[in-house]
Each structure stands twice: as structure tokens, then as C-alpha cells.
Design a protein around this motif. Structure first.
Motif, PDB file in Angstrom:
ATOM      1  N   GLU A 240      40.057  22.678  33.504  1.00 26.79           N
ATOM      2  CA  GLU A 240      40.747  21.386  33.469  1.00 26.79           C
ATOM      3  C   GLU A 240      41.964  21.437  34.386  1.00 26.79           C
ATOM      4  N   GLU A 241      42.147  20.377  35.183  1.00 27.96           N
ATOM      5  CA  GLU A 241      43.307  20.290  36.059  1.00 27.96           C
ATOM      6  C   GLU A 241      44.333  19.356  35.436  1.00 27.96           C
ATOM      7  N   LEU A 242      45.528  19.896  35.169  1.00 28.63           N
ATOM      8  CA  LEU A 242      46.592  19.144  34.525  1.00 28.63           C
ATOM      9  C   LEU A 242      47.828  19.150  35.419  1.00 28.63           C
ATOM     10  N   SER A 243      48.848  18.405  35.030  1.00 23.92           N
ATOM     11  CA  SER A 243      50.031  18.284  35.876  1.00 23.92           C
ATOM     12  C   SER A 243      50.724  19.624  36.099  1.00 23.92           C
ATOM     13  N   GLN A 244      50.684  20.506  35.107  1.00 23.08           N
ATOM     14  CA  GLN A 244      51.378  21.789  35.224  1.00 23.08           C
ATOM     15  C   GLN A 244      50.526  22.875  35.872  1.00 23.08           C
ATOM     16  N   GLY A 245      49.289  22.561  36.239  1.00 20.98           N
ATOM     17  CA  GLY A 245      48.441  23.539  36.905  1.00 20.98           C
ATOM     18  C   GLY A 245      47.001  23.433  36.451  1.00 20.98           C
ATOM     19  N   VAL A 246      46.234  24.458  36.757  1.00 18.74           N
ATOM     20  CA  VAL A 246      44.818  24.503  36.395  1.00 18.74           C
ATOM     21  C   VAL A 246      44.661  25.400  35.168  1.00 18.74           C
ATOM     22  N   PHE A 247      43.969  24.867  34.184  1.00 20.59           N
ATOM     23  CA  PHE A 247      43.729  25.557  32.919  1.00 20.59           C
ATOM     24  C   PHE A 247      42.329  26.155  32.984  1.00 20.59           C
ATOM     25  N   GLY A 248      42.112  27.291  32.335  1.00 19.84           N
ATOM     26  CA  GLY A 248      40.773  27.844  32.361  1.00 19.84           C
ATOM     27  C   GLY A 248      40.644  29.132  31.589  1.00 19.84           C
ATOM     28  N   HIS A 249      39.528  29.804  31.840  1.00 21.09           N
ATOM     29  CA  HIS A 249      39.331  31.112  31.221  1.00 21.09           C
ATOM     30  C   HIS A 249      38.835  32.097  32.264  1.00 21.09           C
ATOM     31  N   ALA A 250      38.850  33.386  31.918  1.00 19.32           N
ATOM     32  CA  ALA A 250      38.518  34.423  32.891  1.00 19.32           C
ATOM     33  C   ALA A 250      37.836  35.595  32.213  1.00 19.32           C
ATOM     34  N   ILE A 251      37.049  36.297  33.007  1.00 17.89           N
ATOM     35  CA  ILE A 251      36.472  37.579  32.604  1.00 17.89           C
ATOM     36  C   ILE A 251      37.124  38.657  33.455  1.00 17.89           C
ATOM     37  N   PHE A 252      37.701  39.645  32.808  1.00 21.20           N
ATOM     38  CA  PHE A 252      38.306  40.789  33.486  1.00 21.20           C
ATOM     39  C   PHE A 252      37.415  42.005  33.266  1.00 21.20           C
ATOM     40  N   ALA A 253      37.353  42.877  34.264  1.00 17.16           N
ATOM     41  CA  ALA A 253      36.533  44.079  34.137  1.00 17.16           C
ATOM     42  C   ALA A 253      37.086  45.198  35.000  1.00 17.16           C
ATOM     43  N   LYS A 254      36.815  46.426  34.578  1.00 19.84           N
ATOM     44  CA  LYS A 254      37.214  47.590  35.358  1.00 19.84           C
ATOM     45  C   LYS A 254      36.366  47.725  36.610  1.00 19.84           C
ATOM     46  N   GLU A 255      35.088  47.334  36.484  1.00 25.29           N
ATOM     47  CA  GLU A 255      34.138  47.502  37.569  1.00 25.29           C
ATOM     48  C   GLU A 255      33.980  46.199  38.346  1.00 25.29           C
ATOM     49  N   GLU A 256      33.141  46.279  39.376  1.00 27.84           N
ATOM     50  CA  GLU A 256      32.823  45.098  40.174  1.00 27.84           C
ATOM     51  C   GLU A 256      32.153  44.033  39.304  1.00 27.84           C
ATOM     52  N   LEU A 257      32.575  42.776  39.497  1.00 27.61           N
ATOM     53  CA  LEU A 257      31.961  41.633  38.810  1.00 27.61           C
ATOM     54  C   LEU A 257      30.936  41.016  39.762  1.00 27.61           C
ATOM     55  N   ARG A 258      29.676  41.023  39.352  1.00 19.63           N
ATOM     56  CA  ARG A 258      28.615  40.554  40.239  1.00 19.63           C
ATOM     57  C   ARG A 258      27.944  39.296  39.704  1.00 19.63           C
ATOM     58  N   ASN A 259      27.378  38.521  40.628  1.00 16.98           N
ATOM     59  CA  ASN A 259      26.540  37.358  40.315  1.00 16.98           C
ATOM     60  C   ASN A 259      27.195  36.388  39.324  1.00 16.98           C
TER      61      ASN A 259
END
Length: 227
Positions: free
Chosen positions: A65-84
Motif C-alpha cells: 500500500e502506498e500512503l502519504s508517509q511512504g510505502v507499506f509492505g512486508h518482506a522475506i529476509f534470508a541468509k542465503e540467496e532469494l530465488r524466483n
């Protein structure tokens, strides 16, 4: 391998302080191979970049979601390469207004035997959640080889949306793992579900020290073994 999910509420804790360092401290303590984070901001302060730096992990960010204070969202973090990486816009509540909900997935691990990691933040109403899970299933998500599905699913273990997911996945989290609201949670809203070829060795909510105050949710994690 450890996997963790955490709705960080933009890094704002129950003490009304925004402090990503204690979020990163928690991640360093658990040492997940991958973790699903909900409710991040990318704007004047890029919380994805900050957490990448603080944890030395890679990240895939999904703007929701794009709001006045910035872009809101979620993320996946990983130690290794994130593919596909793939993302899907989930269907909204058919009756009430609701914020956009997205699901994202990436692959980690060896290309010959990858694990698909899913991050999602489902809607607040039962009918909305059920439509969202059905939409994912119709498109071939939540089934296949090795899956770890995580997120703030906004439902308890007995909800219909959860039962729909359990037709293809094993739920690891339940009433023993209440995660909302802190500091004294009484509802299990944050969940981890896995395919049958991943064996759970341990499941925990992180309650110690500053973790109880870092967000309105507790982090939940599981240690898994390939079978």
C-alpha cells in the motif's frame, strides 16, 4: 533450519518507541534461515534496508500500500540467496473496505531441493480470509514439494481459513503459541505451516526481555528438518 514470522508494526513497540535495533537483536538471537516480516515502511526511512544492514541478511520486499508517509509492505529476509520471487494480490473483502493484501514467495536452499517460503498478512474478516486462501490454492500455492508458509494470518487455529490451509499443510502453531497482543498475548494470530516433508523439531514464541515490548505481536519461530 529455523524459520520465523514477526509482525513488527513498523518497528513501533508497546512503549511507543520505534526501534529497529531491538527487532534485529531478536533476529540475531533466533538465527533464522529465513523470516517473514509484516508491516514495514519504505520511505524517508527505509526499514528494509536498515534491517538488512543490522542482520546481514538479504531481503525481498513486497509493497502492499502506498500512503502519504511512504510505502507499506512486508518482506522475506534470508541468509542465503532469494530465488524466483513471486507476488499475488489477494482478493479484498467483498462487502467492507479493506487495505490491499498481498502474498509473496521465494525459494531458498539448494536448487535441486529448494524450500519455498511464503509470507502473507491475511484480512480481518472471516469471509475475506477464506477467499484469500482459496485464491492462493486455486493458483497452485500452498502445495508442492517443500513449503514453509508464515505470517500474520489474523485467525485462530479453528478458523475456516486455517482448516482450508491444513488440507495441504501441517500447522505448527496453536493456542500454546499466543502472539497478540503484547505484552500479555492471549490469541495465536501469527502462524507457521509446513509441508509434510519438513519435520518440526521445535516451536517457540519469543517472550524474553525486550521482545515482549518490540511490537504489538510476538515473534514465532520453528526449527525444521528435511525428511
Amino acid at each position: 533450519m529455523r524459520f520465523m514470522t514477526f509482525n513488527i508494526q513498523g518497528g513501533r513497540g508497546r512503549d511507543n518507541r520505534t526501534d529497529l535495533k531491538r527487532i534485529a537483536e531478536l533476529a540475531r538471537h533466533v538465527r533464522p534461515a529465513a523470516w517473514a516480516v509484516q508491516e514495514l515502511w519504505v520511505g524517508a526511512h527505509d526499514q528494509v534496508a536498515q534491517l538488512r544492514q543490522l542482520t546481514s541478511m538479504q531481503a525481498h520486499f513486497t509493497p502492499t500500500e502506498e500512503l502519504s508517509q511512504g510505502v507499506f509492505g512486508h518482506a522475506i529476509f534470508a541468509k542465503e540467496e532469494l530465488r524466483n520471487p513471486e507476488v499475488l494480490l489477494l482478493p479484498p473483502d467483498p462487502i467492507r473496505w479493506s487495505p490491499p493484501r498481498w502474498a509473496s514467495r521465494v525459494e531458498i536452499g539448494p536448487t535441486s531441493d529448494p524450500i519455498t517460503v511464503v509470507n502473507m498478512h491475511l484480512g480481518l474478516e472471516p469471509e475475506e480470509r477464506e477467499a484469500q486462501v482459496g485464491f492462493l490454492q486455486d493458483r497452485g500455492w500452498l502445495r508442492g514439494s517443500r513449503w514453509v508458509v508464515m505470517g500474520d494470518l489474523n485467525c485462530t487455529p479453528g478458523a475456516k481459513a486455517m482448516r482450508m490451509m491444513q488440507s495441504r499443510l501441517r500447522r505448527l502453531t496453536g493456542w500454546r503459541y499466543c502472539s497478540w497482543p503484547t505484552p500479555f498475548p492471549f490469541l495465536p494470530l501469527d502462524h507457521i505451516l509446513v509441508s509434510e516433508n519438513l519435520k518440526p523439531l521445535r516451536v517457540e514464541t519469543v517472550r524474553e526481555g525486550r521482545a515482549r515490548w518490540a511490537s504489538d505481536h510476538l515473534a514465532v519461530w520453528s526449527e525444521l528438518q528435511r525428511v
